[in-house]
Write a protein that holds these residues in place. Structure first.
Motif, PDB file in Angstrom:
ATOM      1  N   TYR A 140      37.570  34.633  43.837  1.00  0.00           N
ATOM      2  CA  TYR A 140      37.051  33.039  44.065  1.00  0.00           C
ATOM      3  C   TYR A 140      38.149  33.247  44.551  1.00  0.00           C
ATOM      4  CZ  TYR A 140      34.411  29.903  46.114  1.00  0.00           C
ATOM      5  OH  TYR A 140      33.310  28.702  47.002  1.00  0.00           O
TER       6      TYR A 140
ATOM      7  N   SER B   1      39.274  32.133  48.275  1.00  0.00           N
ATOM      8  CA  SER B   1      40.021  30.559  48.889  1.00  0.00           C
ATOM      9  C   SER B   1      40.932  30.393  49.523  1.00  0.00           C
ATOM     10  CB  SER B   1      39.452  29.795  47.662  1.00  0.00           C
ATOM     11  OG  SER B   1      38.393  29.684  47.367  1.00  0.00           O
TER      12      SER B   1
ATOM     13  N   LYS C 191      29.246  33.390  44.299  1.00  0.00           N
ATOM     14  CA  LYS C 191      30.115  32.977  45.068  1.00  0.00           C
ATOM     15  C   LYS C 191      30.655  33.734  45.462  1.00  0.00           C
ATOM     16  CE  LYS C 191      27.664  29.083  44.743  1.00  0.00           C
ATOM     17  NZ  LYS C 191      27.669  28.447  46.557  1.00  0.00           N
ATOM     18  N   ASN C 192      31.553  35.144  44.344  1.00  0.00           N
ATOM     19  CA  ASN C 192      33.036  35.855  45.031  1.00  0.00           C
ATOM     20  C   ASN C 192      32.077  36.156  46.860  1.00  0.00           C
ATOM     21  OD1 ASN C 192      33.820  35.422  42.798  1.00  0.00           O
ATOM     22  ND2 ASN C 192      33.295  37.052  41.827  1.00  0.00           N
TER      23      ASN C 192
ATOM     24  N   ASP D 101      29.348  34.810  48.922  1.00  0.00           N
ATOM     25  CA  ASP D 101      29.550  33.965  49.768  1.00  0.00           C
ATOM     26  C   ASP D 101      30.848  33.689  50.501  1.00  0.00           C
ATOM     27  OD1 ASP D 101      30.168  31.180  50.195  1.00  0.00           O
ATOM     28  OD2 ASP D 101      28.152  30.813  48.724  1.00  0.00           O
ATOM     29  N   ASN D 102      31.532  33.417  49.400  1.00  0.00           N
ATOM     30  CA  ASN D 102      33.365  33.130  49.801  1.00  0.00           C
ATOM     31  C   ASN D 102      33.632  34.287  50.892  1.00  0.00           C
ATOM     32  OD1 ASN D 102      35.250  31.171  50.128  1.00  0.00           O
ATOM     33  ND2 ASN D 102      36.562  31.480  48.073  1.00  0.00           N
TER      34      ASN D 102
ATOM     35  N   SER E 171      32.340  34.217  54.304  1.00  0.00           N
ATOM     36  CA  SER E 171      32.946  32.851  54.661  1.00  0.00           C
ATOM     37  C   SER E 171      34.353  33.271  55.110  1.00  0.00           C
ATOM     38  CB  SER E 171      33.197  31.435  53.618  1.00  0.00           C
ATOM     39  OG  SER E 171      31.973  31.076  54.462  1.00  0.00           O
TER      40      SER E 171
END
Ligand code: SF4
Ligand code: ZN
Lengths: 566, 432, 257
Positions: B206, B210, B264-265, B267-268, B271
């Motif tokens: 993650y 980011s 969330k990994n 998801d990121n 993006s």
């Protein structure tokens, strides 16, 4: 079966609100019949609704469902003795699509965009949609083989490819979306005008459109080309619309119908140089339709509230996602297309949305001939089709339009002509826009009317046309049109008092077009090479198998024979 | 008579290769050509369950199909919350019947996605998915990124058919025209064949993503010098590799979805790809494991609105992974019977879940014996989809293909078995 | 105040869904009518009294004058207090999933632990948990852009992962630690975690998060040391991947910048 005493609207046969009986025998309208009698005394009776442009099946639908569990949880209904469970509002599950159309009195719905390579999936979903008859249009506008034929100016080969593509997809007609743009998007760019060459292919959108239109007539397909313009959804795009329509003016239709059907005209009737000075150019577009006879349109009316935009115009969806800061799904399809899905909300106080809302209505009201206009929301792009009764009420009542406009951003008054439009559509015109015209435009000879031999697809509403004034009683119009008193599909009652009572399997229409063998052979040999080198699946696994159409209805077409057989 | 069948689909991994040649002789598969090792052994077949079985006094005894169907129906009808699990290694047609059965009995349908790319789906619910078909990547991608996946071992023909080593229209020289980047916690075989390998600390995906998003967004200078053990300089180089590609594609696997951060990994990462499209062309795809796990999600989505973990207990579909997903239901003992089809939870689920399964009545439908058989109460052998039964499957990129029937069999297909159980369920209902 | 007592004798089995246990639904009903409200046990539709023992003041009253006391191990009873707008629900024991979801007002007190999705999509009112809470406390539903929008959740023990995901308003206070990703994708509201937080505020654009200690994302910019209520905190702003202006205060950051 006999439907007794209804006030019948069948404009295709010159019947405009006459009290008469309708007989049904073997699923068709007949001279006389016995059996069940349906008492329709004083009630509004018309052919079953026909949706000529809707997104109801295929990969982009499921993409919408999968990315939107928030939508799926809306509109949840448990299973009943007849119905399987329903979910969703803008992206309903397959069962809900069939039941909800039937409840509105609709009996036919066509999916507007399917890439050939993914048509199997589209048919898998169509098979699961109960009750309505259906079909799917096939995407050709950014296809490598199409563009190569156009570049080589080889119309025989192109005709062979279109015929083969329709067969491979079990498709009904030629859909063109942002021609050339789907290929350009493969490297993240787009075409900006109809004369902007497609990168690597050396053809322009104008050439693609013109060639497909010619081939469409050469093949004498029941439907014309079905076109989603370049620059759709962008301010100032009305010039692209008119420029594109001008391209097609001199093409002779091979059947008694238009040469081009324009998809969701609302999204291509925009003025302004940007979102700040965005305005309606619906009156210019309507004037063009009033002065010419080669084009028809469906509205793509927007409905305030949630929508899910989904289109083969992938660059547009990218722009939507950026503007709306929304979730964005994109799906590029090898050698054929690209596409995107983005959730949306249309808001009353948003200036652009208020004007968009007005544009759809202006187009319907300013175009004089209702046979040129099909009522749609481009479901679910402009909003879900369950809102058709709202649009009907708006078209029939100036009072309702005024009431609505009061709740909208004030630009609706200065940037559209809607406030000054007095016209109120009557029942005959509504029946044309929702039944007779879409059936004629699609080339469905047995639908959209109640003549002897027509499909016994009939809707009966709890509305007494002799007693209500739609101009004033618009709330009653909307309520009545939302829940058919009866929907009869192929001679069987499927809806009674707004509830589903039977859910038979509808037909799937597709077009089998014949072309000379030598053209087909020539085309196939170059296509084979594409499969060897570029496609990621084998040619023998490509074509949709018969197993995917449990109830097919094949319409034959083909290259015009030298001597017309009369 | 020896028969050569061309363009057969391999029903093992999510690559769903459709160019396999199979030689059939006397109703038996004699030779498989063109498949990888994993595919060949699947197509050649192994130990079959010979007959239906029902557990009596703790032991499985042979039974007739009719007896097995009836027993299965009894278990399902008396359950208050049955789980219908598996579906990734059978046809879409089987799942269609399974959903109908779940609607009738008020059960939960979940697929093996729940233990592989379930988190990816939840990520997609947050962000959408910017993807393409595999052929698009074959024809265009000049940068291939494998993140937390190892196709050399798990999807052996992926690189040759679709990605790093494939050639295509705009990539005529294949591997020479592409760069390959691998991001993983260990140096896999795939990593050894890459142009660049970025090794990261476990559980830091993650933060890496980011950081890459920061660089792509022009905010590199706000990053610390070191991001979870990787230098900013190296991350800037990686980001530059992505941004300068003409067409980039990220394939990700369980290394991303099952490390700390989970959905969330993904998801990121979604993006990151979405934002890369402001600079160039980029797509992302999950490396789906079982050959039809994608199709299972598709069928469920169009039937119920949701792609996995659908609970029909109250008549309308309810979806909430973490609550209605197989592992959660089992570990909390929220279900009281299970039907396992074309799957082996005994080998693939966490221990607590397997223990829960062992305690409840279990129906197994499968061509092959596997550890789940050891605690199943009703075992129903089926025809092998794609070899003995036809039907539909969806490749990892969402393309659907038709599986063929290559040889005849005595075994009923999954569709026929499920229909028979459904008929028995209806009969039991009518009797009551 | 009218008190209604609902007791759950020993319960093993599939979860019970009891979304009608809320002052809004029960306050106006007689004890007999309450006994007959619908609950679901898996796929079986049952009456409340099929599973629970019901007693209490007989006379109907308004929701705001109603107190529902639940006794027993209710960890398998879901959706208690759903959409409640007034009154008190007291759970003497553990609560199952989705307790107080979509709550608009009133008070929900849980003396034991709370299951996952506590106060999901809550808009108002107050939830107090004496023990720990599961994952997704104060979060939203899958795919929605907003979780909790208002009200207050106080968790005296630890919270699970995804605390206050998509928080759009309201306040969450956790006396212990939070699991992974508290306050992710926040668009407003306040989260106070007295213990440790792992990667708080991922993709947050607005709102504030305070943590006793935290592993901070590389996409948060360190601003300054600030004082809050007599304690000093490192202040960060983020999440910069979303050009966010969320505020993150950490008493002792483990990854300092
Ligand atoms: S890569 Fe996968 S699908 Fe292809 S042959 Fe190997 S196992 Fe079969
Ligand atoms: Zn459309």
């Amino acid at each position: 079966m006999i439907i007794k005493g209804g006030i019948v609207y069948d404009p295709a046969n010159g019947i405009f609100g006459e009290e008469m009986d309708i007989c049904i025998e073997n699923g068709r309208i007949a001279e006389d019949a016995g059996g069940e009698v349906i008492d329709a005394r004083g009630l509004l009776v018309m052919p079953g609704g026909v949706d000529a442009h809707s997104h109801i099946a295929g990969p982009k639908l499921n993409t919408g469902r999968i990315m939107r569990p928030d939508d799926s949880r809306m509109g949840t209904e448990p299973r009943t003795g007849v119905c399987r469970p329903s979910t969703g509002y803008t992206v309903p599950n397959c069962y809900a699509i069939g039941y909800r159309y039937a409840r509105l009195g609709y009996t036919t719905a066509f999916e507007a965009a399917t890439p050939i390579i993914e048509a199997r999936h589209t048919h898998e979903e169509l098979e699961e949609i109960p009750i309505v008859d259906k079909g799917a249009l096939t995407l050709f506008g950014s296809n490598w083989t199409v563009m190569e034929c156009v570049r080589e100016n080889d119309m025989e080969k192109l005709a062979a490819y279109v015929a083969w593509g329709l067969r491979a997809a079990r498709g009904y007609g030629v859909k063109i979306v942002n021609p050339g743009g789907g290929e350009a998007w493969g490297f993240g760019s787009n075409v900006k005008s109809i004369h902007d060459p497609v990168p690597h292919f050396d053809v322009t959108p104008a050439q693609i459109i013109r060639a497909l239109a010619e081939v469409n007539e050469r093949l004498r397909l029941p439907h014309s080309i079905h076109l989603h313009f370049n620059n759709l959804g962008r301010p100032g795009n009305y010039t692209t619309a008119i420029e594109t329509l001008e391209l097609l003016k001199d093409i002779k239709p091979s059947r008694m119908r238009q040469v081009v059907h324009v998809a969701h005209m609302q999204f291509s009737a925009y003025g302004g140089t940007g979102w700040k000075d965005f305005e309606s150019k619906a009156s210019v577009i309507a004037d063009y339709f009033n002065q010419t006879d080669h084009a028809t349109m469906d509205l793509g009316q927007i409905i305030f509230g949630p929508a899910t935009t989904m289109t083969a115009d992938a660059p547009l969806e990218y722009a939507n996602a950026r503007i709306g800061h929304q979730k964005w799904s994109n799906h590029d399809i090898e050698l054929e297309e690209s596409s995107g899905v983005v959730p949306w909300v249309y808001m009353r106080k948003m200036p652009v949305n208020a004007v968009q809302w007005a544009i759809g209505l202006e187009l319907a009201l300013l175009t004089k001939d209702p046979w040129k206009v099909v009522m749609t929301t481009d479901h679910p792009n402009g909003g879900p089709f369950v809102n058709y009764p709202e649009i009907i009420a708006l078209l029939m009542s100036r009072e309702k339009r005024e009431e609505e406009m009061k709740t909208l951003h004030e630009v609706v008054r200065s940037r559209s002509t809607l406030p000054s439009i007095e016209r109120e559509i009557d029942w005959s015109e509504i029946v044309i826009m929702t039944r007779a015209a879409p059936a004629r435009i699609l080339g469905l000879e047995d639908k959209g009317h109640l003549g002897i031999g027509a499909d016994a697809d009939i809707s009966i509403y709890n509305i007494r046309p002799d007693e209500i004034d739609p101009s004033k009683d618009h709330a009653k119009v909307k309520a009545g049109m939302s829940r058919a008193k009866y929907t009869i599909k192929g001679g069987a009652v499927v809806v009674r008092d707004g509830e589903i009572v039977a859910a038979p399997q509808g037909r799937t229409y597709w077009v089998d077009a014949a072309v000379p063998e030598r053209d087909m052979d020539r085309m196939l040999s170059s296509l084979k090479e594409k499969f060897e080198r570029y496609y990621s699946i084998r040619m023998s696994n490509y074509m949709v198998q018969d197993a995917y159409l449990s109830n097919p209805f094949v319409v034959r077409a083909g290259v015009q024979p030298l001597k017309e057989v009369i | 008579m020896r028969l050569q069948i061309e363009d057969v689909l391999c029903t093992f991994c999510g690559c769903l290769c459709d160019d396999i040649r199979v030689e059939v002789d006397g109703g038996r598969i004699e030779k498989v050509r063109g498949a990888c090792r994993l595919g060949s052994s699947k197509i050649m077949g192994h130990s079959r369950i010979k007959s239906p079985m029902i557990r009596v006094n703790g032991e499985l005894r042979e039974a007739s199909y009719e007896e097995a169907y009836r027993k299965a129906a009894e278990i399902l009808v008396s359950a208050k919350h049955p789980l219908l699990y598996g579906w990734a290694s059978t046809t879409c047609e089987a799942l269609k019947k399974g959903i109908l059965l779940a609607e009738e009995i008020g059960g939960v349908v979940d697929t093996t996605a729940t233990v592989c790319h379930g988190p990816s789906i939840i990520g997609i619910e947050e962000k959408g998915l910017v993807g393409s078909t595999l052929g698009q990547i074959k024809n265009r991608a000049d940068l291939i990124v494998f993140w937390g996946c190892n196709p050399s071992e798990a999807h052996p023909r992926h690189t040759l058919r679709y990605s790093s080593n494939a050639s295509g229209r705009f990539i005529p020289e294949g591997r020479k025209d592409r760069k390959v980047l691998v991001i993983d916690v260990r140096e896999t075989r795939t990593a050894r064949n890459a142009d660049r390998f970025l090794r990261i600390q476990p559980g830091t995906d993650y933060e890496m993503i980011s950081a890459l998003r920061m660089i792509i967004g022009g905010k590199a200078e706000s990053l610390p010098e070191d991001v979870a053990g990787v230098s900013r300089k190296e991350l800037v180089e990686i980001a530059e590799m992505m941004r300068s590609a003409k067409f980039g594609a990220i394939f990700f696997g369980l290394g991303l979805t099952h490390s700390r951060g989970r959905y969330k990994n993904v998801d990121n990462a979604l993006s990151l790809v979405s934002e890369l499209n402001s600079h160039t062309k980029f797509v992302i795809m999950a490396m789906r494991g079982h050959y039809n796990v994608t199709g299972a999600g598709q069928v469920l989505a169009w039937s119920s609105g949701y792609p996995m973990a659908v609970d029909y207990a109250r008549g309308a579909p309810y979806y909430n992974p973490g609550e209605t997903s197989c592992c959660d239901l089992l570990s909390r003992r929220d279900v009281d019977a299970a039907m396992i089809i074309a799957s082996d939870p005994a080998s693939n689920l966490p221990r607590g879940c397997v223990e829960a399964l062992a305690e409840m009545p279990v129906i197994q439908i499968d061509p092959f014996e596997n550890p789940t058989t050891f605690f199943a109460d009703v075992v129903i052998p089926s025809a092998i989809a794609g070899i003995e039964a036809e039907g539909t499957a969806y490749r990892m990129d969402g393309l659907s293909l038709r599986l063929r029937k290559l040889v005849d069999t005595e075994y009923p297909s999954d569709v026929e078995i499920l229909q028979a159980i459904l008929d028995n369920v209806r009969r039991l209902r009518d009797d009551n | 105040m009218r008190t209604i007592t609902i007791k759950l004798p020993q319960y093993h089995g599939v979860p019970v869904e009891a979304e009608r246990i809320s002052p809004d639904v029960l306050s106006g009903l007689s004890i007999k009518e309450i006994s007959e409200i619908e609950v679901w046990q898996g796929n079986r539709r049952l009456r409340l009294s099929d599973i629970f023992l019901i007693s209490g003041d007989p006379d109907p009253d308004r929701p705001e004058n109603t107190r529902i006391v639940l006794e027993g191990d209710l960890s398998k009873v879901k959706r208690i207090g759903e959409s409640m707008s007034a009154g008190v629900v007291e759970i003497i024991g553990d609560a199952g999933m989705h307790a107080g979801n979509s709550m608009r007002g009133g008070t929900l007190e849980i003396k034991g632990d709370a299951g996952d999705w506590l106060g999901r999509e809550m808009r108002g009112g107050r939830i107090i948990v004496e023990g720990n809470a599961g994952n997704y406390a104060g979060a939203g539903y899958r795919g929605e852009r907003c979780g909790m929008r208002g009200g207050e959740i106080i968790i005296k023990g630890n919270a699970g992962a995804f605390l206050g995901e998509h928080l759009c308003g309201g306040t969450i206070e956790v006396m212990g630690d939070a699991g992974d990703f508290p306050g992710c994708a926040n668009q407003g509201g306040t989260i106070r975690i007295h213990g440790h937080a792992h990667l708080p505020g991922a993709e947050m654009v607005k709102g504030s998060i305070t943590a006793g200690s935290a592993r901070v994302l590389p996409s948060f910019a360190y601003e300054d040391i600030v004082e809050l209520g007599g304690l000093t905190y490192k202040k960060y702003v983020g999440d910069l991947v979303e050009n966010g202006k969320g505020e993150l205060y950490v008493a002792s950051g483990q990854i300092g910048k």
